[in-house]
Design a protein around this motif. Sequence first.
Motif, PDB file in Angstrom:
ATOM      1  N   MET A 180       0.917  -0.968   0.053  1.00  0.00           N
ATOM      2  CA  MET A 180       0.024  -0.092   0.085  1.00  0.00           C
ATOM      3  C   MET A 180       0.901   1.259   0.027  1.00  0.00           C
ATOM      4  N   ALA A 181       0.532   2.189  -0.755  1.00  0.00           N
ATOM      5  CA  ALA A 181       1.279   3.445  -1.062  1.00  0.00           C
ATOM      6  C   ALA A 181       1.326   4.221   0.205  1.00  0.00           C
ATOM      7  N   LYS A 182       2.410   4.964   0.724  1.00  0.00           N
ATOM      8  CA  LYS A 182       2.631   5.688   1.892  1.00  0.00           C
ATOM      9  C   LYS A 182       1.732   6.930   1.612  1.00  0.00           C
ATOM     10  N   THR A 183       0.765   7.327   2.510  1.00  0.00           N
ATOM     11  CA  THR A 183       0.133   8.395   2.047  1.00  0.00           C
ATOM     12  C   THR A 183       0.364   9.640   3.011  1.00  0.00           C
ATOM     13  N   ARG A 184       1.148   9.518   4.023  1.00  0.00           N
ATOM     14  CA  ARG A 184       1.153  10.501   4.913  1.00  0.00           C
ATOM     15  C   ARG A 184       1.915  11.600   4.503  1.00  0.00           C
ATOM     16  N   LEU A 185       1.642  12.947   4.745  1.00  0.00           N
ATOM     17  CA  LEU A 185       2.171  13.934   4.121  1.00  0.00           C
ATOM     18  C   LEU A 185       3.164  14.650   5.012  1.00  0.00           C
ATOM     19  N   THR A 186       2.710  14.908   6.129  1.00  0.00           N
ATOM     20  CA  THR A 186       3.281  15.946   7.191  1.00  0.00           C
ATOM     21  C   THR A 186       2.231  15.732   8.287  1.00  0.00           C
ATOM     22  N   THR A 187       2.555  16.447   9.324  1.00  0.00           N
ATOM     23  CA  THR A 187       1.601  16.884  10.582  1.00  0.00           C
ATOM     24  C   THR A 187       1.268  18.088  10.466  1.00  0.00           C
ATOM     25  N   LEU A 188      -0.077  18.257  10.888  1.00  0.00           N
ATOM     26  CA  LEU A 188      -0.773  19.519  11.125  1.00  0.00           C
ATOM     27  C   LEU A 188      -0.015  20.660  11.790  1.00  0.00           C
ATOM     28  N   SER A 189       0.679  20.199  12.621  1.00  0.00           N
ATOM     29  CA  SER A 189       1.624  21.387  13.428  1.00  0.00           C
ATOM     30  C   SER A 189       2.527  21.733  12.557  1.00  0.00           C
ATOM     31  N   ARG A 190       3.073  21.308  11.440  1.00  0.00           N
ATOM     32  CA  ARG A 190       4.174  21.681  10.814  1.00  0.00           C
ATOM     33  C   ARG A 190       3.709  22.771   9.571  1.00  0.00           C
ATOM     34  N   ILE A 191       2.425  22.879   9.597  1.00  0.00           N
ATOM     35  CA  ILE A 191       1.777  23.830   8.828  1.00  0.00           C
ATOM     36  C   ILE A 191       1.436  25.059   9.532  1.00  0.00           C
ATOM     37  N   PRO A 192       2.025  26.258   9.417  1.00  0.00           N
ATOM     38  CA  PRO A 192       1.204  27.486   9.987  1.00  0.00           C
ATOM     39  C   PRO A 192       0.011  27.477   9.767  1.00  0.00           C
ATOM     40  N   ASP A 193      -0.787  28.007  10.948  1.00  0.00           N
ATOM     41  CA  ASP A 193      -2.314  28.010  10.542  1.00  0.00           C
ATOM     42  C   ASP A 193      -2.407  29.489   9.592  1.00  0.00           C
TER      43      ASP A 193
ATOM     44  N   HIS B 194      -7.199  27.779 -12.436  1.00  0.00           N
ATOM     45  CA  HIS B 194      -7.026  27.149 -11.168  1.00  0.00           C
ATOM     46  C   HIS B 194      -5.775  26.156 -11.060  1.00  0.00           C
ATOM     47  N   LEU B 195      -5.300  26.095  -9.505  1.00  0.00           N
ATOM     48  CA  LEU B 195      -4.252  25.297  -9.200  1.00  0.00           C
ATOM     49  C   LEU B 195      -5.201  23.851  -9.229  1.00  0.00           C
ATOM     50  N   ARG B 196      -4.222  22.686  -9.553  1.00  0.00           N
ATOM     51  CA  ARG B 196      -4.847  21.621  -9.409  1.00  0.00           C
ATOM     52  C   ARG B 196      -4.932  21.206  -8.150  1.00  0.00           C
ATOM     53  N   ALA B 197      -6.231  21.009  -7.562  1.00  0.00           N
ATOM     54  CA  ALA B 197      -6.635  20.402  -6.309  1.00  0.00           C
ATOM     55  C   ALA B 197      -6.240  18.797  -6.136  1.00  0.00           C
ATOM     56  N   VAL B 198      -5.611  18.698  -4.752  1.00  0.00           N
ATOM     57  CA  VAL B 198      -5.158  17.122  -4.470  1.00  0.00           C
ATOM     58  C   VAL B 198      -6.073  16.940  -3.402  1.00  0.00           C
ATOM     59  N   ALA B 199      -6.720  15.829  -3.152  1.00  0.00           N
ATOM     60  CA  ALA B 199      -7.431  15.335  -1.938  1.00  0.00           C
ATOM     61  C   ALA B 199      -6.853  14.913  -0.842  1.00  0.00           C
ATOM     62  N   VAL B 200      -6.815  15.588   0.191  1.00  0.00           N
ATOM     63  CA  VAL B 200      -6.134  15.423   1.698  1.00  0.00           C
ATOM     64  C   VAL B 200      -7.131  15.155   2.529  1.00  0.00           C
ATOM     65  N   GLU B 201      -6.784  14.509   3.717  1.00  0.00           N
ATOM     66  CA  GLU B 201      -7.745  14.634   5.129  1.00  0.00           C
ATOM     67  C   GLU B 201      -6.640  14.672   6.165  1.00  0.00           C
ATOM     68  N   VAL B 202      -7.155  15.184   7.307  1.00  0.00           N
ATOM     69  CA  VAL B 202      -6.307  15.299   8.441  1.00  0.00           C
ATOM     70  C   VAL B 202      -7.046  14.100   9.439  1.00  0.00           C
ATOM     71  N   ARG B 203      -6.073  13.246   9.952  1.00  0.00           N
ATOM     72  CA  ARG B 203      -6.506  12.034  10.627  1.00  0.00           C
ATOM     73  C   ARG B 203      -5.105  12.062  11.691  1.00  0.00           C
ATOM     74  N   ASP B 204      -5.742  12.239  13.181  1.00  0.00           N
ATOM     75  CA  ASP B 204      -5.004  12.139  14.106  1.00  0.00           C
ATOM     76  C   ASP B 204      -3.562  13.060  13.981  1.00  0.00           C
ATOM     77  N   ASP B 205      -4.096  14.233  13.826  1.00  0.00           N
ATOM     78  CA  ASP B 205      -3.212  15.442  13.520  1.00  0.00           C
ATOM     79  C   ASP B 205      -1.872  15.157  12.513  1.00  0.00           C
ATOM     80  N   GLU B 206      -2.434  14.116  11.776  1.00  0.00           N
ATOM     81  CA  GLU B 206      -1.469  14.054  10.588  1.00  0.00           C
ATOM     82  C   GLU B 206      -2.111  14.194   9.157  1.00  0.00           C
TER      83      GLU B 206
END
Length: 110
Positions: free
Chosen positions: A1-14, A94-106
């Motif tokens: 299965m491909a790794k889908t984790r990109l980063t953690t929420l806290s590494r992106i400034p609000d 438009h920029l090309r959107a990529v679908a992401v979701e936040v799960r457990d702060d990731e």
Amino acid sequence: MAKTRLTTLSRIPDGGFAEAEGLVDGTLESLVLHRSGASVRAWLNVCPHAGRRLDWAPGEFLKSKDGLLVCAVHGASFETVGGECVAGPCRGDHLRAVAVEVRDDEVHLL
Ligand code: FES
């Protein structure tokens, strides 16, 4: 299965941006991530004007005083909901959107 984790929420400034790499349609792509509170949107890090990266150095994105994402090459400005260019040489594109979701702060690709 491909790794889908990109980063953690806290590494992106609000209200700000971060760069991550992820597999999109089988190709490793640079992505720009935008955080608004607990939600994250993502687009390919490719400007629709001339196909260049949006950041001026890897992971360093320009933000206007109104919170728009500004392409470092010729200054196209993008709103951060739909990724539409609202000012500059590719207005209406438009920029090309990529679908992401936040799960457990990731942040994960969908
Ligand atoms: S490549 Fe982004 S504005 Fe020209």
